[in-house]
Design a protein around this motif. Structure first.
Motif, PDB file in Angstrom:
ATOM      1  N   HIS A  40       0.839  -1.139  -0.332  1.00 53.22           N
ATOM      2  CA  HIS A  40      -0.004  -0.081  -0.157  1.00 53.22           C
ATOM      3  C   HIS A  40       0.956   1.120  -0.178  1.00 53.22           C
ATOM      4  CE1 HIS A  40      -3.548  -2.436   2.167  1.00 53.22           C
ATOM      5  NE2 HIS A  40      -3.622  -2.102   0.824  1.00 53.22           N
ATOM      6  N   ALA A  41       1.754   0.964   0.837  1.00 54.33           N
ATOM      7  CA  ALA A  41       2.299   2.444   0.680  1.00 54.33           C
ATOM      8  C   ALA A  41       3.161   2.720  -0.241  1.00 54.33           C
ATOM      9  CB  ALA A  41       3.826   2.332   2.077  1.00 54.33           C
ATOM     10  N   MET A  42       4.380   1.735  -0.996  1.00 59.56           N
ATOM     11  CA  MET A  42       4.557   1.670  -1.887  1.00 59.56           C
ATOM     12  C   MET A  42       3.963   2.921  -3.012  1.00 59.56           C
ATOM     13  SD  MET A  42       6.720  -0.644  -4.325  1.00 59.56           S
ATOM     14  CE  MET A  42       5.977  -1.969  -4.930  1.00 59.56           C
ATOM     15  N   ASN A  43       2.665   1.610  -3.189  1.00 58.78           N
ATOM     16  CA  ASN A  43       1.363   2.687  -4.631  1.00 58.78           C
ATOM     17  C   ASN A  43       1.148   4.158  -3.523  1.00 58.78           C
ATOM     18  OD1 ASN A  43      -1.384   2.716  -4.628  1.00 58.78           O
ATOM     19  ND2 ASN A  43      -0.569   1.725  -6.768  1.00 58.78           N
ATOM     20  N   LYS A  44       0.792   3.836  -2.441  1.00 56.72           N
ATOM     21  CA  LYS A  44       0.291   5.225  -2.434  1.00 56.72           C
ATOM     22  C   LYS A  44       1.547   6.765  -2.945  1.00 56.72           C
ATOM     23  CE  LYS A  44      -3.851   5.773  -1.744  1.00 56.72           C
ATOM     24  NZ  LYS A  44      -4.776   4.813  -1.882  1.00 56.72           N
ATOM     25  N   ILE A  45       2.772   6.062  -2.506  1.00 62.37           N
ATOM     26  CA  ILE A  45       3.797   7.634  -2.684  1.00 62.37           C
ATOM     27  C   ILE A  45       4.400   6.997  -3.657  1.00 62.37           C
ATOM     28  CG2 ILE A  45       6.318   7.383  -2.110  1.00 62.37           C
ATOM     29  CD1 ILE A  45       6.035   5.859   0.586  1.00 62.37           C
ATOM     30  N   ILE A  76      12.373   9.098   4.229  1.00 58.89           N
ATOM     31  CA  ILE A  76      13.127   8.175   4.112  1.00 58.89           C
ATOM     32  C   ILE A  76      12.778   6.716   3.618  1.00 58.89           C
ATOM     33  CG2 ILE A  76      14.657   5.698   5.246  1.00 58.89           C
ATOM     34  CD1 ILE A  76      15.870   8.457   5.340  1.00 58.89           C
ATOM     35  N   LEU A  77      11.446   6.217   3.671  1.00 56.87           N
ATOM     36  CA  LEU A  77      10.398   5.003   2.921  1.00 56.87           C
ATOM     37  C   LEU A  77      10.019   5.327   1.697  1.00 56.87           C
ATOM     38  CD1 LEU A  77       8.847   2.393   3.751  1.00 56.87           C
ATOM     39  CD2 LEU A  77       6.710   4.117   3.914  1.00 56.87           C
ATOM     40  N   ARG A  78       9.856   6.665   1.492  1.00 57.39           N
ATOM     41  CA  ARG A  78       9.393   7.662   0.624  1.00 57.39           C
ATOM     42  C   ARG A  78      10.808   7.472  -0.460  1.00 57.39           C
ATOM     43  NH1 ARG A  78       5.193  11.290   0.011  1.00 57.39           N
ATOM     44  NH2 ARG A  78       6.154  12.264  -1.497  1.00 57.39           N
ATOM     45  N   LEU A  79      11.631   7.893  -0.144  1.00 58.17           N
ATOM     46  CA  LEU A  79      13.319   8.127  -0.749  1.00 58.17           C
ATOM     47  C   LEU A  79      13.813   6.610  -1.212  1.00 58.17           C
ATOM     48  CD1 LEU A  79      15.626   9.636  -2.117  1.00 58.17           C
ATOM     49  CD2 LEU A  79      16.963   8.988   0.517  1.00 58.17           C
ATOM     50  N   TRP A  80      13.047   5.399  -0.517  1.00 59.59           N
ATOM     51  CA  TRP A  80      13.085   4.393  -0.989  1.00 59.59           C
ATOM     52  C   TRP A  80      11.839   4.097  -1.628  1.00 59.59           C
ATOM     53  CZ3 TRP A  80       8.944   1.019  -0.930  1.00 59.59           C
ATOM     54  CH2 TRP A  80       9.804  -0.708  -1.698  1.00 59.59           C
ATOM     55  N   VAL A  81      11.716   4.271  -2.014  1.00 60.00           N
ATOM     56  CA  VAL A  81      10.173   3.733  -3.328  1.00 60.00           C
ATOM     57  C   VAL A  81      11.079   5.092  -4.460  1.00 60.00           C
ATOM     58  CG1 VAL A  81       7.973   4.507  -4.181  1.00 60.00           C
ATOM     59  CG2 VAL A  81       8.447   4.081  -1.963  1.00 60.00           C
ATOM     60  N   SER A  82      11.450   6.114  -4.663  1.00 59.60           N
ATOM     61  CA  SER A  82      12.128   6.386  -5.400  1.00 59.60           C
ATOM     62  C   SER A  82      13.796   5.221  -5.872  1.00 59.60           C
ATOM     63  CB  SER A  82      12.588   8.103  -5.323  1.00 59.60           C
ATOM     64  OG  SER A  82      14.001   7.857  -5.020  1.00 59.60           O
ATOM     65  N   PHE A 103      11.987   7.278 -11.334  1.00 54.79           N
ATOM     66  CA  PHE A 103      11.741   7.530 -10.529  1.00 54.79           C
ATOM     67  C   PHE A 103      13.099   7.633  -9.712  1.00 54.79           C
ATOM     68  CE2 PHE A 103       7.205   8.001 -10.503  1.00 54.79           C
ATOM     69  CZ  PHE A 103       7.264   9.457 -10.535  1.00 54.79           C
ATOM     70  N   HIS A 104      13.639   5.984 -10.245  1.00 58.19           N
ATOM     71  CA  HIS A 104      15.418   5.702  -9.789  1.00 58.19           C
ATOM     72  C   HIS A 104      16.297   6.702 -10.944  1.00 58.19           C
ATOM     73  CE1 HIS A 104      14.592   3.419 -13.238  1.00 58.19           C
ATOM     74  NE2 HIS A 104      15.727   3.158 -13.344  1.00 58.19           N
ATOM     75  N   ILE A 105      16.212   7.039 -11.339  1.00 58.25           N
ATOM     76  CA  ILE A 105      16.720   7.330 -11.853  1.00 58.25           C
ATOM     77  C   ILE A 105      17.102   8.663 -11.321  1.00 58.25           C
ATOM     78  CG2 ILE A 105      17.749   8.961 -14.324  1.00 58.25           C
ATOM     79  CD1 ILE A 105      16.667   6.270 -15.626  1.00 58.25           C
ATOM     80  N   VAL A 106      15.677   9.880 -10.936  1.00 59.69           N
ATOM     81  CA  VAL A 106      15.935  10.843 -10.435  1.00 59.69           C
ATOM     82  C   VAL A 106      16.579  10.573  -9.185  1.00 59.69           C
ATOM     83  CG1 VAL A 106      14.550  12.108  -8.817  1.00 59.69           C
ATOM     84  CG2 VAL A 106      13.571  11.762 -11.194  1.00 59.69           C
ATOM     85  N   TYR A 107      16.624   9.792  -8.542  1.00 63.63           N
ATOM     86  CA  TYR A 107      17.171   9.085  -7.178  1.00 63.63           C
ATOM     87  C   TYR A 107      18.671   9.454  -7.950  1.00 63.63           C
ATOM     88  CZ  TYR A 107      19.102   6.407  -3.235  1.00 63.63           C
ATOM     89  OH  TYR A 107      19.729   5.364  -3.000  1.00 63.63           O
ATOM     90  N   GLN A 108      19.099   8.266  -8.229  1.00 62.15           N
ATOM     91  CA  GLN A 108      20.875   8.097  -8.254  1.00 62.15           C
ATOM     92  C   GLN A 108      21.186  10.033  -9.141  1.00 62.15           C
ATOM     93  OE1 GLN A 108      20.284   5.676 -11.553  1.00 62.15           O
ATOM     94  NE2 GLN A 108      19.922   3.618 -10.591  1.00 62.15           N
TER      95      GLN A 108
END
Length: 922
Positions: free
Chosen positions: A67-72, A617-623, A701-706
C-alpha cells in the motif's frame, strides 16, 4: 572578525537536524493549518489538467508496505505534475463492499448474524468499513501523501452507488447484461460465485486417476468389449459425467493391453501405458477422432450412458486424449454439452456438498465424495491407475480455499459483444512498462463473459425485479433511474428496507404478462463492478476532475482486476477506455527476494518505518527502486537509504549554511562574470536538472534518485564544494569571487530543493523555509526549475571533465603520501607535477592549481623534465608530494612563507591579513 569560525558555528547550530519521526508530524500540522492542498489547487487553477485516478484500496486492516509503495508513487507523480505547472488534483478512494468485511463482522463475535435483518447487518458492515477508512486515511497521510483527504470517494457513498446503478443500467440498455446457467468459479468457503479477478493459483495435491468407460454402442467403429480411457484430476466430478470428448483430427488407437481392449489417443499411448503400468500393449486398429462421434459408453457407476463427442478443446498435453466431460463443472464441458444437447447436471450445492442428484454421495463435501468415487470405481473394476499430482489450482483469493467450477444461474456481462472495441482501445493506451499492453490484451482476448452476481448481502444490489406471475426479469430505463435516485438519497440499504412497490416507479407492470406484483433480485454485484464504475462515479461527478483519467497506477495484479473491470465498463458505457495511460508496479519482497508473510517474520510495516526512520526515508526507498519489477526492502536496505538521505540532507545543509549572508536580489553574479569553475558547476547543475525532469516525465524515479544523489555526493561535495570552501570561508564577505560561488550555491540549493520536493516533501519544505528570499509559503507552490541551456558549454565542460580525471590521480598521490606519513592534511603539501605535452597544455590553462587541488603550492614542470625518484606515476602525469614550505596560516590553514609578513596579524598569511583589515569592525 573570523568569518570561517563564524560560518562553522552557524552550520553547527543550523536547523535541519534530522529527527524525521518527530519533525514530520509537526510539518503535517503546519500543512493542515495552511490547508496546503487547497492552496496548491488554487495556485494551479486554469492550468492544463493532469488526472491520476486513485484505485481504491480495500478498507479492511492496517496498510502494508505494498500500500505504502503504491500511494507514495502516486503522490510523487501528482506532486511533480503540479510542479510542472499542471492542475493535478488527487482524490483518494476506498473500496468498502465485499465478503471479507462480511466475514470480519460475522467472525468478530460482537453480533449474532442470525438474529438481525439484512439491513441491520449491512449497517454493521458499513460502520466497520468506515472505521478502517479513517484508520488507513491517517496512515496514508503520515506517509506525507497530499490529497483531498476531507472529501475522498468511498464506494458505499449513496451518490457513488447511484452512479454505479446507472452504469449497470446503461449496460442493460445496450444488451450487454444477461442471466444464464453457466459454469463459473464457485467458492464453497464463500458460498458465492467469483470472477476471474478473484482467483489466485496455489499449489494443491490432487488425486489423478485413469478410468475405463466400457463401450455400450460402438456404432460399428469400436468393439463393444473395449473401453475408452479417460484421465481426470477431479474424481469428484464423475457423478456429473455425461460424455467423453475427443479431437476430430487426432488418431485414436484400439489396443490390447494386458488382455483387455482400450481406446485412447495414439499420440499419448506410450506415456499413458507407462503411467498405467501396462506391460504388454498391442495396437489392433487406428481411426480418427471424428469417427468416434456418437459412440455410447456406460457410466462407470451409474445406470446411464456417456456420449462421445468431438471438440477442438481436446489436447495431447497430458492424459489420454479422451476427456471426461461434465457440463455442470467446466466451461469447455458446458460449451460442447450445449452443442450436443447433453443438458447440465450440477449435483453440488452452494456449500460444496453433493445433492440428491448424485445418488450415494448425498450430503458429502465434494472432496470427501471424490475419495468415495475412486473407491467405487476401483471396486467395479474400472479404475486403471491412481496417483497424486502437485499442480497449480484456483483458490478463492479471500478465503485462500480451493474453488470449483459449478453451473449456476448468474448475471453476466457479455464481453463478447464489445471485445474487439476493448482490444482496439488497448492499442491507444500509453503503457508503462510496455509489456502491460500485451498482458491486458491477452486477458481481454481470452476472458469469458463476466459473472457479475454474488450471493452475498454486503454490496450494491443488482437492481432487477421479477414478475411474481411469470418470473420475467423487469429492468428498464425508468426502473434503473428510479432505483438510482432512491440510492442517491438513502443509499443501497434502501433495497433491503423498502418493498418492491416503493422501489419501482408508480404503475410498473410486467412487459410480458401485465402483472403488477414483483419480487426483488437477492444477489449483489461483484465488488469489481463497484470499483470498475469509479471512472463514472468519481471522474464525471467531481468538478475538479475530468474523464478519461490521464493515468491509472496500481500493482501488476490489477491487470486482471481494476484495469480489467474499468476497461469493460468504460468501453461498454462510453465506447472508450477510462484511462489514457497505465503504469503498473511489482510486488514488495524481503531483502532476500522472498514473498513477505507473517509466518516468516519478514514483513516490513510502513507505520513502524515512519516511527523509527521517518516517511521521507520510506519515500526515498520507493524512488530508489525500479518499481516496474518486484522490489526488495529490509532493515539493511533502509539503512543504506538512510545513508544516502544523510548525504543529500548534509549537502543541502552545507549550501544553506553558506548562504546566510547572501541576498539573491542584490548579490547575484552573472555567468559571464564568473570564473571557469563556477561556470562549469552551473553547467553541471543544469545538466542535472535536465536529466531529472526527463526522468520524472518517463516515471523513472530511480534515475531521479541516482542523479540527485550523484550530483550531491560527487559533482558538488567531492568536487565543487570541496574546492570553493577556501573562497567561502577565507575571502572577504563581499568579494566578487565569493558572491559568484554563492550564486552557484543558491541556484543549486533552490533547484535541488524543488526537484526533490515530490520525493522528500518534509525535507524540501524544511529547506525552503530557510532559503534566502523564498517568497512562496511552501515549496509545493513553486514550479520545477527551468533548464538554462545558455549555460551549456561543451568545450568548457569537456576541459573540466578532463581535469577531474587528472585531479583524481593527484588525490590518489596525496592519499598515498598521507599513508606514508609524509603529510597530514592536503594543505600541508606542495605538489610537483610532471606532465606529458597534452596534459601540460591542459593544466597550463587553469589558474590557481593550488586551490583546485586543495594544497598549499603547485609547481608545474615542463614536459621532459626529470621525474624525481618516488614520484607517483599515472597516465600522462607523474606527481611528487612534498611538505609545503613556510608556516600555517591560522585562519585559512594554508602553509606559506608569507605568514607573519604583516606585523599586525603575525599568524596570518598575506591574503587573510588583508581580509581582516577590510572587515575590521564588522
Amino acid at each position: 572578525m573570523d568569518y570561517g569560525k563564524t560560518l562553522n558555528l552557524l552550520q553547527t547550530d543550523f536547523p535541519m537536524r534530522g529527527n524525521l519521526p518527530q519533525a514530520e508530524p509537526k510539518m503535517l500540522e503546519r500543512w493542515n493549518e495552511m490547508d496546503i492542498y487547497r492552496k496548491v489547487q488554487e495556485s494551479r487553477k486554469g492550468k492544463p489538467k493532469f488526472i491520476l485516478h486513485d484505485g481504491p484500496p480495500y478498507a479492511n486492516g492496517e496498510i502494508h508496505i505494498g500500500h505504502a509503495m503504491n500511494k507514495i508513487l502516486k503522490d510523487i507523480i501528482v506532486r511533480f505534475k503540479t510542479m510542472q505547472g499542471y492542475d493535478a488534483p488527487y482524490v483518494p478512494g476506498w473500496d468498502t463492499h465485499g465478503l471479507p468485511i462480511e466475514q470480519a463482522i460475522a467472525n468478530g463475535g460482537k453480533v449474532d448474524r442470525k438474529k438481525m435483518s439484512v439491513h441491520e447487518f449491512r449497517e454493521y458492515c458499513k460502520e466497520y468499513a468506515l472505521q478502517w477508512v479513517e484508520k488507513q486515511k491517517s496512515q496514508f497521510q503520515r506517509l506525507m501523501v497530499r490529497g483531498d483527504w476531507d472529501n475522498p470517494y468511498i464506494t458505499l457513498q449513496p451518490k457513488y452507488e447511484a452512479q454505479q446503478i446507472r452504469v449497470f443500467g446503461e449496460m442493460v440498455n445496450k444488451g450487454y447484461i444477461y442471466k444464464g446457467l453457466k459454469p463459473v468459479y464457485w467458492s464453497p468457503s464463500s458460498e458465492s460465485a467469483l470472477a476471474e479477478a478473484e482467483i489466485e493459483y496455489q499449489d494443491k495435491t490432487s488425486t489423478s486417476i485413469y478410468v475405463a468407460f466400457q463401450v455400450q454402442d460402438g456404432k460399428g467403429k469400436l468393439p463393444e468389449d473395449a473401453s475408452i480411457v479417460i484421465w481426470t484430476t477431479t474424481p469428484w466430478t464423475l457423478p456429473a459425467n455425461l460424455g467423453i470428448s475427443v479431437h476430430p483430427d487426432f488418431d485414436y488407437a484400439v489396443v490390447l493391453a494386458d488382455g483387455k481392449k482400450y481406446v485412447l489417443a495414439a499420440g499419448l499411448l506410450e506415456a499413458a501405458s507407462k503411467e498405467i503400468g501396462w506391460t504388454d500393449v498391442q495396437v489392433l486398429s487406428q481411426l480418427k477422432g471424428s469417427e468416434l462421434e456418437f459412440v455410447l459408453c456406460k457410466h462407470p457407476f451409474y445406470d446411464r450412458t456417456s456420449l462421445v463427442m468431438v471438440g477442438e478443446h481436446v489436447t495431447l498435453d497430458a492424459g489420454t486424449g479422451c476427456v471426461h466431460t461434465a457440463p455442470g463443472h467446466g466451461e469447455d464441458d458446458f460449451i460442447i454439452g450445449q452443442r450436443y444437447n447433453l443438458g447440465v447436471l450440477c449435483p453440488v450445492d452452494d456449500q460444496g456438498h453433493f445433492t440428491a442428484e448424485a445418488p450415494g454421495f448425498e450430503g458429502m463435501f465434494y472432496e470427501k465424495g471424490g475419495k468415495l468415487v475412486t473407491e467405487m470405481i476401483q471396486e467395479s473394476g474400472h479404475l486403471l491407475h491412481m496417483t497424486t499430482i502437485q499442480h497449480q489450482y484456483p483458490h478463492d483469493w479471500r478465503t485462500k480455499k480451493p474453488v470449483i467450477f459449478r453451473a449456476t444461474e448468474q448475471w453476466f456481462a457479455s464481453v463478447d459483444k464489445f471485445r474487439q472495441e476493448m482490444l482496439d482501445e488497448i492499442k491507444r493506451i500509453q503503457w508503462t512498462p510496455n509489456w502491460g499492453e500485451v498482458r491486458l490484451h491477452n486477458m481481454i482476448a481470452d476472458r469469458g463473459d463476466w459473472c457479475i452476481s454474488r450471493q452475498r448481502v454486503w454490496g450494491v444490489p443488482i437492481p432487477i425485479f421479477y414478475c411474481r406471475s411469470c418470473n420475467e426479469p423487469v429492468v428498464n430505463n425508468d426502473t434503473i433511474e428510479h432505483v438510482a435516485q432512491i440510492f442517491e438519497k438513502d443509499g443501497s440499504n434502501a433495497w433491503f428496507q423498502l418493498d418492491e412497490q416503493e422501489l419501482l416507479p408508480t404503475g410498473t407492470v410486467c412487459p410480458k404478462c401485465g402483472h403488477d406484483h414483483f419480487r426483488k433480485e437477492t444477489d449483489i454485484m461483484d465488488v469489481w463492478f463497484d470499483s470498475g464504475s469509479s471512472h463514472v462515479a468519481v471522474l464525471e461527478t467531481r468538478e475538479e476532475l475530468q474523464w478519461p483519467a490521464d493515468l491509472y497506477l496500481e500493482g501488476s495484479d490489477q491487470y486482471r482486476g481494476w484495469y480489467n473491470s474499468s476497461l469493460i465498463t468504460g468501453v461498454a458505457v462510453k465506447g472508450q477506455a477510462p484511462y489514457k495511460g497505465i503504469l503498473s508496479h511489482g510486488f514488495t519482497l524481503d531483502g532476500e527476494g522472498r514473498k513477505m508473510s507473517k509466518s516468516l517474520g519478514n514483513t516490513v510495516d510502513p507505520n513502524k518505518v515512519c516511527e523509527k526512520l521517518g516517511a521521507d526515508i520510506l519515500r526515498l526507498w520507493v524512488s530508489s527502486v525500479d518499481y516496474q519489477s518486484d522490489v526488495r526492502i529490509s532493515d539493511n536496505i533502509l539503512n543504506q537509504i538512510t545513508e544516502v538521505y544523510r548525504k543529500i540532507r548534509n549537502t543541502l545543509r552545507f549550501l544553506l549554511g553558506n548562504l546566510y549572508d547572501f541576498n539573491p536580489g542584490t548579490d547575484r553574479v552573472a555567468a559571464e562574470n564568473m570564473n571557469e569553475l563556477d561556470r562549469f558547476a552551473s553547467a553541471q547543475l543544469n545538466r542535472m536538472i535536465d536529466r531529472v525532469i526527463k526522468a520524472y516525465d518517463s516515471y523513472e524515479f530511480h534515475i531521479v534518485y541516482q542523479t540527485v544523489h550523484h550530483f550531491c555526493a560527487v559533482e558538488l561535495s567531492a568536487f565543487y564544494l570541496d574546492i570553493i570552501k577556501d573562497r567561502l570561508y577565507a575571502s572577504a564577505p563581499a568579494d566578487a569571487g565569493r558572491k559568484a560561488a554563492q550564486t552557484v550555491l543558491y541556484d543549486a540549493l533552490t533547484a535541488i530543493t524543488k526537484l526533490i520536493a515530490p520525493i522528500l516533501p518534509h525535507t524540501s519544505e524544511e529547506v525552503w523555509m530557510h532559503i534566502p528570499g523564498a517568497e512562496l509559503d511552501s515549496v509545493q507552490l513553486s514550479e520545477f526549475p527551468e533548464v538554462n541551456k545558455a549555460l551549456f558549454d561543451a568545450a568548457l565542460e569537456s576541459k573540466w571533465e578532463q581535469f577531474i580525471g587528472i585531479r583524481d590521480d593527484v588525490l590518489k598521490a596525496l592519499e598515498e603520501a598521507r599513508k606514508e606519513k609524509i603529510i597530514g592534511n592536503s594543505l600541508s603539501a606542495a605538489l610537483h607535477l610532471y606532465p606529458d605535452a597534452d596534459t601540460f597544455k591542459l593544466l597550463q590553462s587553469f589558474e590557481q592549481l593550488d586551490q583546485l587541488f586543495i594544497v598549499s603550492a603547485v609547481a608545474l614542470h615542463e614536459p621532459g623534465a626529470q621525474v624525481p625518484e618516488g614520484a607517483h606515476s599515472f597516465k600522462g602525469l607523474s606527481v611528487q608530494v612534498v611538505v609545503a614550505e613556510g608556516e600555517k596560516c591560522e585562519r585559512c590553514w594554508i602553509v606559506t612563507p608569507e605568514v607573519g609578513l604583516d606585523e599586525e596579524h603575525s599568524t596570518l598569511c598575506k591574503r587573510c591579513a588583508s581580509v581582516m583589515k577590510q572587515t575590521a569592525g564588522v
